[in-house]
Enzyme design. Structure first.
Site, mmCIF file in Angstrom:
data_model
loop_
_atom_site.group_PDB
_atom_site.id
_atom_site.type_symbol
_atom_site.label_atom_id
_atom_site.label_comp_id
_atom_site.label_asym_id
_atom_site.label_seq_id
_atom_site.Cartn_x
_atom_site.Cartn_y
_atom_site.Cartn_z
ATOM 1 C CB THR A 31 -3.134 -4.963 4.788
ATOM 2 O OG1 THR A 31 -3.356 -3.667 4.234
ATOM 3 C CG2 THR A 31 -3.413 -4.940 6.279
ATOM 4 N N GLY A 32 -0.482 -4.802 2.458
ATOM 5 C CA GLY A 32 -0.225 -4.802 1.011
ATOM 6 C C GLY A 32 0.416 -6.083 0.524
ATOM 7 C CE1 TYR A 33 1.627 -10.550 -4.491
ATOM 8 C CE2 TYR A 33 3.896 -9.778 -4.312
ATOM 9 C CZ TYR A 33 2.986 -10.753 -4.686
ATOM 10 O OH TYR A 33 3.446 -11.944 -5.231
ATOM 11 N NE ARG A 83 17.645 3.038 -2.129
ATOM 12 C CZ ARG A 83 18.430 2.134 -2.717
ATOM 13 N NH1 ARG A 83 19.628 2.506 -3.164
ATOM 14 N NH2 ARG A 83 18.033 0.888 -2.870
ATOM 15 N NE ARG A 137 -5.486 3.532 4.510
ATOM 16 C CZ ARG A 137 -5.024 3.634 3.271
ATOM 17 N NH1 ARG A 137 -4.651 4.804 2.806
ATOM 18 N NH2 ARG A 137 -4.936 2.588 2.487
ATOM 19 N N GLY A 189 3.953 -6.558 2.015
ATOM 20 C CA GLY A 189 3.877 -6.251 3.445
ATOM 21 C C GLY A 189 3.404 -7.415 4.287
ATOM 22 N N GLY A 215 1.684 0.035 5.749
ATOM 23 C CA GLY A 215 1.418 -0.648 4.476
ATOM 24 C C GLY A 215 1.482 -2.159 4.638
ATOM 25 C CE LYS A 270 10.021 1.152 -4.869
ATOM 26 N NZ LYS A 270 10.226 -0.289 -5.091
#
Length: 308
Positions: free
Chosen positions: A13-15, A137, A36, A17, A11, A133
């Site tokens: 390339t995400g915000y 955990r 991907r 990340g 992930g 989330k």
């Protein structure tokens, strides 16, 4: 000095990340990003991917849903950091299974980077999101995978440019809407600083099997204090419109996604005070600015100067 851990991002390339990937590469960690084919051919991601290449990041072809590619990528590294977005949070069970199969990972950072999901008083739809989330955990702990959970609270870049006014593209100059009484303390951290603190924690034994909280003293503000700071910067007094909790809850119930999610997170933080309504205890957590006092973070005061 021991060599720095090799890190695989999922992930990346995400915000959030992209900021943590950059911090990893700049900090001298051999940095890998699972990517991907569709991301590589996506024009919207081209700038991020080019930046990664210029930083010496290794792009690894693979997908969370392709176990073979996932295990293969994980076997090449020491640490896995997931920064997957909302839609893939539940799919991190696949990452957990691949880490277990690979058997070589020294630490896993699941996609957190917000409230401490074990200490929230959220209503729907945020409650379900936080619950996913928290479930991740529990799955990590059940498998005995070494972990660090990063509770970085609010992203400055998301909440400060408009002082958390839904739909606004700039901070208010006339009127400001405040959820609740405006006295609950929230925490705002610049994305680059979240990257820096996260990477500092990677090889630090003090953060192993702990929650790393980002609570810089200069970034803890109630909504009222935030508005007062902004008023001082622009030299004028704003009209403050307070929305009582029962109205906030009504607004959440009547809103559509994603507005209802944003409002519900706002309720958790600005009404319930979930960023700061508990003490960090040694048994479960550590605080980033205490561990890394040498990091020069951007304060809320400094951050807001660009908009004044």
């Amino acid at each position: 000095m021991a060599s720095k851990s090799k890190i695989l991002f999922i992930g990346g390339t995400g915000y959030i990340g992209k900021f943590i990937v950059e911090a990893s590469a700049k900090n001298g960690h051999p940095t890998y990003v699972l990517i991907r084919e569709s991301t590589l051919s996506n024009p919207a991601k081209a700038k991020i991917v080019d930046n990664f290449k210029s930083l010496g990041v290794t792009l690894v072809h693979g997908d969370v849903h392709d176990n073979e590619s996932l295990v293969k990528a994980i076997k090449e590294v020491d640490v896995v950091i997931s920064t997957v977005g909302h839609a893939l949070l539940g799919d991190q069970t696949k990452i957990i299974a691949a880490i277990k199969e690979a058997g070589n990972v020294k630490r896993f950072f699941p996609s957190e980077f917000g409230n401490d999901v074990d200490r929230v008083h959220a209503v729907e739809p945020a409650k379900t999101s936080f619950g996913i989330k928290a479930g991740i955990r529990r799955a990590i702990e059940a498998e005995g995978i070494p972990y660090t959970y990063v509770s970085s609270n609010f992203f400055s870049g998301y909440f400060l440019p408009n002082l958390s006014q839904p739909g606004a593209t700039a901070p208010p100059r006339e009127k400001v809407v405040i959820l609740g009484d405006g006295n609950a303390k929230a925490i705002f951290n610049k994305e680059e600083d979240i990257g820096t603190y996260t990477i500092r924690a990677v090889d630090d034994p003090r953060t192993l099997n702990k929650i790393l909280y980002l609570r810089p003293a200069g970034n803890i503000y109630s909504f009222n204090e935030l508005v007062s700071l902004w008023e001082k910067k622009i030299g004028k007094t704003l009209e403050r419109v307070y929305v009582p909790e029962e109205q906030v809850l009504k607004n959440i119930a009547e809103a559509s996604p994603p507005v209802n999610v944003i409002l519900a997170i706002g309720h958790s933080v600005f009404v319930e005070g979930d960023h700061t309504n508990f003490e960090i205890e040694e048994s479960f957590g550590v605080e980033a600015t205490q561990l890394y006092p040498d990091v020069k973070y951007t304060t809320v005061d400094e951050y807001l100067n660009q908009f004044a």
